[in-house]
Design a protein around this motif. Structure first.
Motif, PDB file in Angstrom:
ATOM      1  N   UNK A 160       0.842  -1.187   0.000  1.00 27.46           N
ATOM      2  CA  UNK A 160       0.000   0.000   0.000  1.00 27.46           C
ATOM      3  C   UNK A 160       0.878   1.238   0.000  1.00 27.46           C
ATOM      4  N   UNK A 161       0.314   2.340  -0.411  1.00 31.69           N
ATOM      5  CA  UNK A 161       1.032   3.603  -0.398  1.00 31.69           C
ATOM      6  C   UNK A 161       1.590   3.942  -1.761  1.00 31.69           C
ATOM      7  N   UNK A 162       1.725   5.236  -1.971  1.00 33.99           N
ATOM      8  CA  UNK A 162       2.209   5.731  -3.254  1.00 33.99           C
ATOM      9  C   UNK A 162       3.586   6.354  -3.148  1.00 33.99           C
ATOM     10  N   UNK A 163       4.156   6.290  -1.964  1.00 37.71           N
ATOM     11  CA  UNK A 163       5.491   6.839  -1.787  1.00 37.71           C
ATOM     12  C   UNK A 163       5.533   7.833  -0.651  1.00 37.71           C
ATOM     13  N   UNK A 164       6.676   8.466  -0.531  1.00 39.63           N
ATOM     14  CA  UNK A 164       6.857   9.450   0.515  1.00 39.63           C
ATOM     15  C   UNK A 164       8.327   9.679   0.795  1.00 39.63           C
ATOM     16  N   UNK A 165       8.568  10.492   1.789  1.00 40.19           N
ATOM     17  CA  UNK A 165       9.924  10.866   2.179  1.00 40.19           C
ATOM     18  C   UNK A 165      10.484   9.808   3.122  1.00 40.19           C
ATOM     19  N   UNK A 166      11.708   9.391   2.865  1.00 41.13           N
ATOM     20  CA  UNK A 166      12.359   8.445   3.761  1.00 41.13           C
ATOM     21  C   UNK A 166      13.846   8.787   3.849  1.00 41.13           C
ATOM     22  N   UNK A 167      14.509   8.127   4.777  1.00 43.08           N
ATOM     23  CA  UNK A 167      15.955   8.310   4.928  1.00 43.08           C
ATOM     24  C   UNK A 167      16.644   7.013   4.577  1.00 43.08           C
ATOM     25  N   UNK A 168      17.580   7.117   3.653  1.00 41.14           N
ATOM     26  CA  UNK A 168      18.397   5.974   3.274  1.00 41.14           C
ATOM     27  C   UNK A 168      19.847   6.336   3.515  1.00 41.14           C
ATOM     28  N   UNK A 169      20.490   5.565   4.356  1.00 42.76           N
ATOM     29  CA  UNK A 169      21.888   5.805   4.698  1.00 42.76           C
ATOM     30  C   UNK A 169      22.110   7.246   5.154  1.00 42.76           C
ATOM     31  N   UNK A 170      21.169   7.761   5.953  1.00 40.16           N
ATOM     32  CA  UNK A 170      21.293   9.096   6.532  1.00 40.16           C
ATOM     33  C   UNK A 170      20.894  10.249   5.633  1.00 40.16           C
ATOM     34  N   UNK A 171      20.475   9.973   4.416  1.00 40.70           N
ATOM     35  CA  UNK A 171      20.086  11.018   3.467  1.00 40.70           C
ATOM     36  C   UNK A 171      18.603  10.898   3.137  1.00 40.70           C
ATOM     37  N   UNK A 172      17.947  12.051   2.996  1.00 42.93           N
ATOM     38  CA  UNK A 172      16.547  12.033   2.593  1.00 42.93           C
ATOM     39  C   UNK A 172      16.414  11.662   1.126  1.00 42.93           C
ATOM     40  N   UNK A 173      15.396  10.875   0.837  1.00 44.88           N
ATOM     41  CA  UNK A 173      15.055  10.482  -0.535  1.00 44.88           C
ATOM     42  C   UNK A 173      13.531  10.512  -0.621  1.00 44.88           C
ATOM     43  N   UNK A 174      13.021  11.050  -1.706  1.00 44.81           N
ATOM     44  CA  UNK A 174      11.591  11.060  -1.933  1.00 44.81           C
ATOM     45  C   UNK A 174      11.283   9.996  -2.975  1.00 44.81           C
ATOM     46  N   UNK A 175      10.511   9.006  -2.564  1.00 45.52           N
ATOM     47  CA  UNK A 175      10.160   7.909  -3.457  1.00 45.52           C
ATOM     48  C   UNK A 175       8.702   8.072  -3.859  1.00 45.52           C
ATOM     49  N   UNK A 176       8.452   8.020  -5.160  1.00 50.61           N
ATOM     50  CA  UNK A 176       7.102   8.179  -5.686  1.00 50.61           C
ATOM     51  C   UNK A 176       6.806   6.993  -6.606  1.00 50.61           C
ATOM     52  N   UNK A 177       5.661   6.376  -6.392  1.00 48.77           N
ATOM     53  CA  UNK A 177       5.231   5.262  -7.244  1.00 48.77           C
ATOM     54  C   UNK A 177       5.090   5.791  -8.663  1.00 48.77           C
ATOM     55  N   UNK A 178       5.668   5.084  -9.603  1.00 46.47           N
ATOM     56  CA  UNK A 178       5.680   5.557 -10.990  1.00 46.47           C
ATOM     57  C   UNK A 178       4.292   5.634 -11.611  1.00 46.47           C
ATOM     58  N   UNK A 179       3.332   4.911 -11.055  1.00 45.83           N
ATOM     59  CA  UNK A 179       1.982   4.930 -11.608  1.00 45.83           C
ATOM     60  C   UNK A 179       1.031   5.844 -10.836  1.00 45.83           C
TER      61      UNK A 179
END
Length: 75
Positions: free
Chosen positions: A19-38
């Motif tokens: 579930x979910x379409x993405x959002x802001x997360x931290x990977x290896x201490x850095x922010x990344x915004x992941x968005x579902x391509x659809x």
């Protein structure tokens, strides 16, 4: 705006059973915004607004229309 904040955006295909379409997360201490391509355009805008409004924007120029959207979204 995400670029000015140093937040990379990744458009990923997410498995249908998640579930979910993405959002802001931290990977290896850095922010990344992941968005579902659809995600729809409206959903992408909502995800971006939710992520950006978490940051202090006082020292960054934000176009008035975008600032208004951020303020409205936060209510």
């Amino acid at each position: 705006m995400a670029d000015k904040l140093g937040i990379p955006i990744q458009y990923d295909i997410v498995k249908d059973d998640l579930t979910g379409l993405g959002g802001l997360c931290r990977l290896e201490g850095e922010y990344v915004l992941i968005i579902h391509s659809k995600a729809t355009v409206k959903e992408k805008v909502q995800i971006l607004l939710e992520a950006i409004r978490r940051f202090d924007l006082h020292d960054i120029y934000v176009r008035p229309a975008l600032r208004e959207l951020l303020e409205e979204y936060g209510k």
